[in-house]
Scaffold this motif. Sequence first.
Motif, PDB file in Angstrom:
ATOM      1  N   PHE A  34       0.574  -0.876   0.028  1.00  0.00           N
ATOM      2  CA  PHE A  34      -0.031  -0.025   0.396  1.00  0.00           C
ATOM      3  C   PHE A  34       0.919   0.967   0.168  1.00  0.00           C
ATOM      4  CE2 PHE A  34      -2.281   2.951   2.140  1.00  0.00           C
ATOM      5  CZ  PHE A  34      -3.358   3.155   1.692  1.00  0.00           C
ATOM      6  N   ILE A  51      -4.247  -4.000  -0.254  1.00  0.00           N
ATOM      7  CA  ILE A  51      -5.294  -3.751   0.854  1.00  0.00           C
ATOM      8  C   ILE A  51      -5.857  -4.987   0.652  1.00  0.00           C
ATOM      9  CG2 ILE A  51      -7.301  -2.799   1.603  1.00  0.00           C
ATOM     10  CD1 ILE A  51      -6.147  -0.091   0.406  1.00  0.00           C
ATOM     11  N   PHE A  79      -3.947  -7.222   2.965  1.00  0.00           N
ATOM     12  CA  PHE A  79      -3.802  -7.000   3.999  1.00  0.00           C
ATOM     13  C   PHE A  79      -5.291  -7.680   4.952  1.00  0.00           C
ATOM     14  CE2 PHE A  79      -5.853  -4.680   7.203  1.00  0.00           C
ATOM     15  CZ  PHE A  79      -5.302  -4.447   8.401  1.00  0.00           C
ATOM     16  N   LEU A  80      -6.787  -7.940   3.688  1.00  0.00           N
ATOM     17  CA  LEU A  80      -7.794  -8.120   4.323  1.00  0.00           C
ATOM     18  C   LEU A  80      -8.192  -9.916   4.281  1.00  0.00           C
ATOM     19  CD1 LEU A  80     -10.095  -5.681   2.801  1.00  0.00           C
ATOM     20  CD2 LEU A  80      -9.803  -5.985   4.687  1.00  0.00           C
ATOM     21  N   LEU A 119      -6.947 -11.664   7.706  1.00  0.00           N
ATOM     22  CA  LEU A 119      -8.141 -10.713   8.456  1.00  0.00           C
ATOM     23  C   LEU A 119      -8.718 -12.189   8.294  1.00  0.00           C
ATOM     24  CD1 LEU A 119      -9.133  -7.403   8.466  1.00  0.00           C
ATOM     25  CD2 LEU A 119      -7.780  -7.941   9.419  1.00  0.00           C
ATOM     26  N   PHE A 124     -18.721  -1.575   4.593  1.00  0.00           N
ATOM     27  CA  PHE A 124     -17.936  -1.954   3.413  1.00  0.00           C
ATOM     28  C   PHE A 124     -19.360  -1.650   1.984  1.00  0.00           C
ATOM     29  CE2 PHE A 124     -17.288  -5.103   0.304  1.00  0.00           C
ATOM     30  CZ  PHE A 124     -15.559  -5.232  -0.310  1.00  0.00           C
ATOM     31  N   TYR A 184     -18.653   1.104   1.529  1.00  0.00           N
ATOM     32  CA  TYR A 184     -17.008   1.203   0.597  1.00  0.00           C
ATOM     33  C   TYR A 184     -17.838   1.512  -0.802  1.00  0.00           C
ATOM     34  CZ  TYR A 184     -13.935  -0.531  -2.138  1.00  0.00           C
ATOM     35  OH  TYR A 184     -12.549  -0.566  -3.531  1.00  0.00           O
ATOM     36  N   ILE A 185     -18.581   0.828  -1.196  1.00  0.00           N
ATOM     37  CA  ILE A 185     -19.099   0.512  -2.936  1.00  0.00           C
ATOM     38  C   ILE A 185     -19.648   1.180  -2.790  1.00  0.00           C
ATOM     39  CG2 ILE A 185     -20.452  -1.516  -4.248  1.00  0.00           C
ATOM     40  CD1 ILE A 185     -18.431  -2.737  -2.594  1.00  0.00           C
ATOM     41  N   GLU A 201     -17.803   4.056  -4.118  1.00  0.00           N
ATOM     42  CA  GLU A 201     -16.819   4.174  -5.407  1.00  0.00           C
ATOM     43  C   GLU A 201     -17.755   4.437  -6.643  1.00  0.00           C
ATOM     44  OE1 GLU A 201     -14.202   3.816  -5.939  1.00  0.00           O
ATOM     45  OE2 GLU A 201     -12.900   2.138  -5.412  1.00  0.00           O
ATOM     46  N   LEU A 241     -10.474  11.032 -10.786  1.00  0.00           N
ATOM     47  CA  LEU A 241     -10.901   9.590 -10.360  1.00  0.00           C
ATOM     48  C   LEU A 241      -9.449   9.366  -9.839  1.00  0.00           C
ATOM     49  CD1 LEU A 241     -11.672   7.307 -11.184  1.00  0.00           C
ATOM     50  CD2 LEU A 241     -10.589   7.648 -13.456  1.00  0.00           C
ATOM     51  N   LEU A 242      -8.896   9.677 -10.144  1.00  0.00           N
ATOM     52  CA  LEU A 242      -7.338   9.340  -8.877  1.00  0.00           C
ATOM     53  C   LEU A 242      -7.507   9.599  -7.836  1.00  0.00           C
ATOM     54  CD1 LEU A 242      -4.371   9.592 -11.909  1.00  0.00           C
ATOM     55  CD2 LEU A 242      -5.593   7.496 -11.180  1.00  0.00           C
ATOM     56  N   LEU A 299      -9.951   7.407  -6.212  1.00  0.00           N
ATOM     57  CA  LEU A 299      -9.935   5.849  -5.946  1.00  0.00           C
ATOM     58  C   LEU A 299      -9.048   6.429  -4.905  1.00  0.00           C
ATOM     59  CD1 LEU A 299      -9.346   4.653  -9.568  1.00  0.00           C
ATOM     60  CD2 LEU A 299     -10.803   4.084  -7.675  1.00  0.00           C
ATOM     61  N   LEU A 300      -7.801   6.823  -4.379  1.00  0.00           N
ATOM     62  CA  LEU A 300      -7.146   7.468  -3.519  1.00  0.00           C
ATOM     63  C   LEU A 300      -7.622   7.248  -2.020  1.00  0.00           C
ATOM     64  CD1 LEU A 300      -4.061   7.809  -1.832  1.00  0.00           C
ATOM     65  CD2 LEU A 300      -4.294   9.897  -2.227  1.00  0.00           C
ATOM     66  N   LEU A 334      -9.318   4.115  -1.263  1.00  0.00           N
ATOM     67  CA  LEU A 334      -8.492   2.806  -0.635  1.00  0.00           C
ATOM     68  C   LEU A 334      -8.026   3.415   0.656  1.00  0.00           C
ATOM     69  CD1 LEU A 334      -6.891   2.134  -3.695  1.00  0.00           C
ATOM     70  CD2 LEU A 334      -8.699   0.570  -3.308  1.00  0.00           C
ATOM     71  N   THR A 335      -8.068   4.324   0.625  1.00  0.00           N
ATOM     72  CA  THR A 335      -7.544   4.444   1.617  1.00  0.00           C
ATOM     73  C   THR A 335      -8.556   4.322   3.136  1.00  0.00           C
ATOM     74  OG1 THR A 335      -6.494   6.442   1.147  1.00  0.00           O
ATOM     75  CG2 THR A 335      -6.675   6.508   4.212  1.00  0.00           C
ATOM     76  N   LEU A 390     -10.931   2.298   2.139  1.00  0.00           N
ATOM     77  CA  LEU A 390     -11.361   0.493   2.495  1.00  0.00           C
ATOM     78  C   LEU A 390      -9.856  -0.287   3.923  1.00  0.00           C
ATOM     79  CD1 LEU A 390     -12.025  -2.450   1.538  1.00  0.00           C
ATOM     80  CD2 LEU A 390     -10.912  -2.370   0.075  1.00  0.00           C
ATOM     81  N   LEU A 391      -8.577   0.575   3.891  1.00  0.00           N
ATOM     82  CA  LEU A 391      -8.340   0.045   4.320  1.00  0.00           C
ATOM     83  C   LEU A 391      -8.482   0.767   6.354  1.00  0.00           C
ATOM     84  CD1 LEU A 391      -5.128  -1.310   5.041  1.00  0.00           C
ATOM     85  CD2 LEU A 391      -4.342   1.143   4.795  1.00  0.00           C
ATOM     86  N   VAL A 407     -11.474   0.255   7.032  1.00  0.00           N
ATOM     87  CA  VAL A 407     -12.509  -0.475   7.187  1.00  0.00           C
ATOM     88  C   VAL A 407     -12.098  -1.318   8.474  1.00  0.00           C
ATOM     89  CG1 VAL A 407     -14.235  -2.413   6.025  1.00  0.00           C
ATOM     90  CG2 VAL A 407     -14.531   0.297   5.503  1.00  0.00           C
ATOM     91  N   GLY A 408     -10.981  -1.798   6.914  1.00  0.00           N
ATOM     92  CA  GLY A 408     -10.275  -3.759   7.574  1.00  0.00           C
ATOM     93  C   GLY A 408      -9.804  -2.996   9.160  1.00  0.00           C
ATOM     94  N   PHE A 409      -9.269  -1.997   9.075  1.00  0.00           N
ATOM     95  CA  PHE A 409      -8.815  -1.790  10.906  1.00  0.00           C
ATOM     96  C   PHE A 409      -9.707  -2.022  11.375  1.00  0.00           C
ATOM     97  CE2 PHE A 409      -4.685  -0.804   9.053  1.00  0.00           C
ATOM     98  CZ  PHE A 409      -3.592  -0.540  10.039  1.00  0.00           C
TER      99      PHE A 409
END
Lengths: 108, 487
Positions: free
Chosen positions: A17, A44, A47-48, A51, B144, B147-148, B151, B177-178, B181-182, B185-186, B188-189, B191-193
């Motif tokens: 990342f 990412i 990483f997921l 989990l 999640f 997040y969808i 996007e 767009l860039l 997306l950045l 994605l940040t 989404l990361l 969301v993982g945490f």
Amino acid sequence: MALSPSLLYGLTGLMLFVIGLAALFTSPQLLGKILAVNIMASGIFLFLITLAHGSGTLIDPVPQAMVLTGIVVSVSSTAVALALLCRIEAAARPPAHLPKKKDEARQG
Amino acid sequence: MNLSPDSSAWIIWPVVVPLLGAVVCFLYKKKPRLAGHFFAVVTCGTSTVLGWQVLSQGVGRHLLGGWSPPLGISLRADGPAALMVMMTAVTGLGITLYSGGYFQSRLAGDSQDHRFRAQEQSFWPLWLLLWAALNGLFLSGDIFNIYISLELVALSSVGLTVLSGKPPSLVAAMRYLLVSLLGSLTFLLGVGFFYKAHGTLELAVISKALAPTPPVIMALALVSVGLMLKTALFPFHFWLPPAHANALAPVSAILSALVIKGSWYLFYRFWQGGGLLAAVGIVPALLGSVAIIWGAFQAFSQQRLKMLVAYSTVAQIGYLFVAFPLLVDSAGQGRDALFYFAISHSCAKAAMFLAAGTFFLQLGHDRIRDLAGVRQLLPVSSFAFALGGVSLMGLPPSGGFIAKYLLVSKAISQDLWWLALIAVVGSGLTAVYVFRAVSSVLSPHLLEERPLLVVAASMQWSALALALLAIVLGIMAPLPLALLEVT
């Protein structure tokens, strides 16, 4: 602390990342930036996936569902970005067939 | 759940109807305008019913297909969510009516209409898809799914941005767009945490249990940065003005009035719990303060009207963030101020962008210097532009006044004098750049240029209706505030 496989994969994902993030800001080309975003997404996803192994021997299906959906989103957004890149390239340079047509007209 | 299944199942319609409409508009290429209008009206109707249900029956919750979380998708409609859906419905309906007139005028004005027809054929499906994605974002119960939706919102907005086809808009759309997306994605990361920390994706659980453990702080930081990027809060605002100002007139209004509110609303959702607000709530407030002042100065120095309105959005986004330190106590006035800024900005900014787009279409340019006398050609649009400005400045009895009143009185009661001062100074700066534009638009000069084409009446009146609504919001304040109480 022992380096368990899931920790190793998780850290690798985070590193990917960060590498993608650095490339997004430093890459001079638009294609490079699009690829950088893809690398960030892959990081990412890695990483997921780690989990899912977090607790005990049972594998949690939720992160896997998230990664599957995330891949679909990532593919679609990459497609949009590439299509946009083609439009920008087409607008930036004069159409290649125009001078040829002029030549044909002269000949005719 | 003590709700009857019928009423809670209604939540899906504000998402399903525009989605269906997008498909129909995409397939029915002969008359996409007709289909677009039909589905916009139906979406507006379903959203109104949802708002009324939440107001009368309380929070609604629905599990799609009966599958329970975490694998199923849950939708949740509480007061703030229903208010945002209503805001999108009303502003969206105004923009839809404008777009109908906009494409009609352009097609009637130019016989070589191939490009305009193609633009219209792409506009309607993308706009309805964006509407569905926004409603999905407001009503989603798990992060999640959010997040969808984020996007989907980003991809359809980028599609709308490139519609004008001009090289500057292509480059602006690529940057948009860039950045988007950045941002996602940040997010989404993050969301993982959050999932690692809480073992759940339910927004309602996560936003309440914000105990400051390291993974939670990491997650909240990532999610917040991602959302600030997408909302274009200073210093992440660099992508917004070119993308918003170079788009087609209705698209500028959609992006500025609605799209940025989506990510801002999520920011509110993650911070509403208040656990960490006391410690770091000052950060969004400081960035918001800088945005108010920086955006106003930039707006003042612009030469083009649409750039001025776009920089005014940068400044107004600041107001959407300055009130975050006021959310710490549960009295709810800070929340009311935030949401009142959001809904009155939505109506006022849509009206201003639509009116500016009408000027552009009529004159072929939007140089502020050369706009003098445009009020003779377009009296209704000029009036709408000025009224929108009145709400941005926060003069009574507009919606902007109510928002600023709530913000300033709450800030003073919490001894946050600097915050009240910023809000008042920001109002003054807004007045400066709004007067600069309005004095040019309303000046009594005679216009020498010939109008390029006949502008449809719906383009002028829809902008005026939205501007009037921004004013009326000040008078009918009890209704939105009552809806916000349902949590």
